[in-house]
Design a protein around this motif. Structure first.
Motif, short mmCIF file in Angstrom:
data_model
loop_
_atom_site.label_atom_id
_atom_site.label_comp_id
_atom_site.label_asym_id
_atom_site.label_seq_id
_atom_site.Cartn_x
_atom_site.Cartn_y
_atom_site.Cartn_z
N CYS A 1 0.35 -0.74 0.08
CA CYS A 1 -0.06 -0.22 -0.32
C CYS A 1 0.67 1.44 0.62
N ALA A 2 1.54 1.33 0.56
CA ALA A 2 2.60 2.62 0.92
C ALA A 2 3.12 2.75 -0.28
N GLN A 3 3.19 1.27 -0.95
CA GLN A 3 4.36 2.00 -2.43
C GLN A 3 3.70 2.64 -3.81
N ARG A 4 2.23 1.80 -3.64
CA ARG A 4 1.04 2.86 -4.48
C ARG A 4 1.43 3.99 -4.07
N TYR A 5 0.96 4.26 -2.42
CA TYR A 5 0.71 5.99 -2.17
C TYR A 5 1.81 6.65 -3.07
N SER A 6 3.18 5.52 -2.76
CA SER A 6 4.55 6.68 -3.09
C SER A 6 3.85 6.68 -4.95
N ARG A 7 3.54 6.23 -5.35
CA ARG A 7 3.40 6.56 -6.95
C ARG A 7 2.65 8.24 -6.85
N LEU A 8 1.85 7.96 -6.02
CA LEU A 8 0.87 9.01 -7.14
C LEU A 8 0.96 10.34 -6.11
N SER A 9 1.82 10.50 -4.78
CA SER A 9 2.05 11.90 -4.08
C SER A 9 3.50 11.77 -4.39
N PRO A 10 4.18 12.46 -4.40
CA PRO A 10 4.97 13.50 -4.68
C PRO A 10 6.49 13.94 -2.71
N VAL A 11 5.33 13.84 -2.37
CA VAL A 11 6.04 13.65 -1.19
C VAL A 11 5.63 12.89 0.38
N CYS A 12 6.66 12.78 1.32
CA CYS A 12 5.55 11.76 2.18
C CYS A 12 6.75 12.39 3.00
N VAL A 13 5.29 11.47 4.91
CA VAL A 13 5.44 12.63 5.99
C VAL A 13 5.60 11.19 6.86
N ARG A 14 7.13 10.85 7.42
CA ARG A 14 7.63 9.69 8.03
C ARG A 14 6.89 10.15 9.30
N THR A 15 6.84 9.90 10.13
CA THR A 15 6.64 9.75 11.75
C THR A 15 6.29 8.38 12.27
N ASP A 16 6.95 8.56 13.44
CA ASP A 16 6.81 7.30 14.69
C ASP A 16 6.54 8.04 15.70
#
Length: 333
Positions: free
Chosen positions: A121-136
């Motif tokens: 799912c993360a890979q699919r969204y990486s194809r759709l949007s150019p910027v990712c917020v990563r946090t925990d």
């Protein structure tokens, strides 16, 4: 909001549920001494658990503590086998009620999902949007507030006896006053996942995030530009502190999707999944240990073969075929 569940202690204490809880807890562990001792007095042990559930007076023994370094230090609380049966008996009937509060963006503790589905799912969204917020979440299990968690359960279950059992299981462990869930128990995993479902709803409903993946306390979401990502991250951090009393980890970052996003032991690119350097080191070490120790007696050979098989299975979802082939040539396997 879904209606509150009417699940009662009688449902938890039903004999078929207790028997099934024993079999689930004993799976793969039948040769252990504590499992054998429990099985030898199965009727007596299950009747004791049944009485505890019906009265709400749970008899809980102290945890056994394990300290792991993988690579960071983790303190694991191991419950007794009797308590593991109890936790299975409590969780199994309420699984569907808990899942009603988990959206499609949540991948931990949900049957049919898991790490591999989260990465896809993360890979699919990486194809759709150019910027990712990563946090925990920083020290997530240790900082979960008991009173906030209990209020969430009150909004989901209405039988006083069931709530009394849940409160007893929550309050039996504290890292600091009124806070903390023990890492290493099935019950704690489900409670932490429920606790963080409130953060999911804030991101989806208030911040209007459209592409999001959460695996326990690891969050990823995607947006169209870095300014919007920074604004959302700041608002999310403020909401977490005020409503769930949680703090984001220092390694929180805003990353270009095309450069790869570290997540669940892999680096997610729009076109591939790559194994992290840590994962590569683990597999190399397992292969070297198998080469050195796998040709001894039959019991030792089986052990090292199982270890290597587990390590291989853990990385097959990543694009590692050519890398593994090169490693095998290097080590002359």
């Amino acid at each position: 909001m879904p209606r509150r569940s009417a699940l009662a202690p009688q449902d938890l204490a039903a004999w078929p549920n207790l028997l099934e809880a024993f079999h689930r807890a004993a799976k793969g562990k039948r040769e252990r001494d504590d499992v054998r001792a429990f099985a030898a007095e199965l009727d007596l042990e299950l009747n004791s658990l049944r009485c505890q559930l019906l009265t709400g007076e749970l008899e809980l023994s102290p945890f056994r503590t394990l300290v792991l370094h993988d690579p960071k230090r983790r303190v694991i609380r191991v419950p007794s086998f009797r308590e593991r049966v109890l936790q299975h008996a409590v969780l199994a009937p309420m699984t569907q009620d808990l899942l009603r509060w988990q959206g499609m963006q949540s991948f931990a503790c949900v049957p049919g999902r898991g790490i591999h589905a989260a990465l896809r799912c993360a890979q699919r969204y990486s194809r759709l949007s150019p910027v990712c917020v990563r946090t925990d979440i920083r020290h997530c299990y240790d900082t979960i507030d008991h009173s906030i968690l209990y209020e969430m359960l009150v909004r989901r279950f209405k039988h006083p006896g069931t709530l009394r059992i849940l409160e007893a299981l929550i309050s039996r462990y504290e890292n600091t006053s009124g806070k903390g869930l023990p890492i290493g128990t099935r019950f704690a995993q489900h409670m932490a996942n429920l606790y963080l479902s409130a953060a999911d709803r804030f991101l989806l409903e208030h911040l209007r995030v459209h592409h999001m993946v959460r695996y326990m306390d690891d969050f990823l979401w995607w947006v169209e530009d870095e300014d919007r990502a920074a604004a959302q991250l700041e608002e999310f951090q403020s909401w977490l502190a005020g409503n769930l009393q949680l703090v984001l980890h220092e390694r929180t970052g805003i990353l270009p999707s095309k450069n790869g996003v570290p997540f669940l032991g892999a680096v997610v690119y729009p076109g591939r999944l790559w194994l992290t350097h840590r994962g590569q080191r683990r597999y190399r070490r397992a292969l070297q240990e198998f080469i050195q120790n796998g040709s001894g007696d039959s019991a030792s050979e089986v052990h090292w073969q199982q270890t290597l098989t587990a390590r291989t299975a853990a990385i097959l979802h990543c694009d590692t075929k050519s890398w593994r082939s090169a490693l095998h040539r290097e080590l002359k396997v």
